[in-house]
Design a protein around this motif. Structure first.
Motif, PDB file in Angstrom:
ATOM      1  N   GLN A  10       0.764  -1.238  -0.236  1.00 27.58           N
ATOM      2  CA  GLN A  10      -0.238  -0.036  -0.131  1.00 27.58           C
ATOM      3  C   GLN A  10       0.261   1.381  -0.073  1.00 27.58           C
ATOM      4  O   GLN A  10       0.863   2.238  -0.764  1.00 27.58           O
ATOM      5  N   LYS A  13       1.970   1.963  -3.543  1.00 23.49           N
ATOM      6  CA  LYS A  13       0.813   2.815  -4.015  1.00 23.49           C
ATOM      7  C   LYS A  13       0.738   3.449  -4.045  1.00 23.49           C
ATOM      8  O   LYS A  13       0.751   4.648  -4.592  1.00 23.49           O
ATOM      9  N   SER A  16       3.843   5.651  -5.821  1.00 24.38           N
ATOM     10  CA  SER A  16       3.710   5.912  -6.781  1.00 24.38           C
ATOM     11  C   SER A  16       3.063   6.449  -7.799  1.00 24.38           C
ATOM     12  O   SER A  16       2.802   6.991  -8.559  1.00 24.38           O
ATOM     13  N   ASP A  17       1.635   6.511  -6.752  1.00 25.83           N
ATOM     14  CA  ASP A  17       0.400   7.397  -7.368  1.00 25.83           C
ATOM     15  C   ASP A  17       1.320   8.496  -6.952  1.00 25.83           C
ATOM     16  O   ASP A  17       0.561   9.807  -8.092  1.00 25.83           O
ATOM     17  N   SER A  49       4.853   3.369 -12.157  1.00 25.73           N
ATOM     18  CA  SER A  49       4.575   3.813 -12.630  1.00 25.73           C
ATOM     19  C   SER A  49       3.728   3.777 -13.367  1.00 25.73           C
ATOM     20  O   SER A  49       2.541   3.640 -14.883  1.00 25.73           O
ATOM     21  N   THR A  76       2.509  -2.067 -11.752  1.00 27.55           N
ATOM     22  CA  THR A  76       1.139  -0.673 -10.960  1.00 27.55           C
ATOM     23  C   THR A  76       1.772   0.320 -12.087  1.00 27.55           C
ATOM     24  O   THR A  76       0.629   0.317 -12.554  1.00 27.55           O
ATOM     25  N   ARG A  80      -2.146   0.561 -16.654  1.00 31.48           N
ATOM     26  CA  ARG A  80      -1.797   2.823 -17.261  1.00 31.48           C
ATOM     27  C   ARG A  80      -1.442   1.575 -18.410  1.00 31.48           C
ATOM     28  O   ARG A  80      -2.151   2.409 -19.649  1.00 31.48           O
TER      29      ARG A  80
END
Length: 218
Positions: A10, A13, A16-17, A49, A76, A80
């Motif tokens: 998590q 993520k 990366s976001d 990502s 991830t 995309r």
């Protein structure tokens, strides 16, 4: 990530976001500064990502895309690439440039906001690995916030000095400092265009020369 520790899925993520959202301006300015139309295959090391590669893929539909990042992060990028209709020309490889060799097969390597997170010793090791991965004449693209050096750029210099202080590692380097590290790794500096927004990013383009020394860090 910077200190080589494990990242919870998590946390990876979330990181990366955040990097993907902030990558928009960096990608725009990089593609304005450098002509990537002659690239065949671009390997983005530390590509997260895949935000930068997605921008390249949209601007240059012929370019094949390769991404290399940690096993907690690299996967991830798959959604995309699929959503952008690029999964048929995109490859994802997992690993750490600190402990693994850089994948081969690309004629160009990009380092987007990677160097300033690391020490000079780590940067020298990474550049040597990039040199070893590229064919003769291969292209290295660096894009990240850089210090103004002898001519300070107040907004960027102050902000990123605080950023690296908070991170407890790395530093923002001037274009001259990064150029020196690239030359020591065996690259010729081709282009260092004036940045559109220095506080967002600045670019450097270099090429591998045949007679350069290669240090084996794999």
């Amino acid at each position: 990530y910077v200190f080589g520790g494990e990242m919870e899925p998590q946390a990876a993520k979330t990181y990366s976001d955040l990097m993907a959202r902030s990558q928009e301006l960096v990608a725009e300015d990089t593609l304005r500064s450098l002509d990537l139309s002659t690239v065949g295959t671009l390997l983005d090391v530390g590509g997260g990502s895949g935000a930068f590669l997605e921008h390249v893929g949209r601007a240059h539909p012929h370019v094949k895309l390769m991404l290399f990042d940690l096993e907690q992060v690299a996967p991830t990028a798959a959604p995309r690439f699929a959503a952008a209709g690029m999964d048929d020309r995109a490859q994802i490889a997992c690993g750490s440039f600190k402990t693994d060799a850089i994948p081969e097969g690309a004629d160009s390597i990009s380092l987007i906001r990677v160097l300033y997170d690391h020490t000079d010793e780590t940067v020298a090791m990474l550049l040597a690995k990039c040199w070893a991965s590229l064919p003769v004449g291969g292209r290295l693209i660096i894009s990240e916030p850089m210090s103004g050096g002898a001519c300070p750029e107040p907004a960027g210099d102050v902000y990123f000095a605080l950023y690296t202080l908070a991170m407890r590692t790395g530093k923002t380097r001037s274009i001259q400092e990064i150029s020196t590290l690239c030359r020591q790794a065996g690259f010729d500096i081709i282009k260092t265009p004036k940045p559109a927004r220095a506080f967002v990013t600045r670019c450097l383009e270099a090429r591998k020369v045949a007679s350069a020394p290669a240090v084996n860090f794999s």
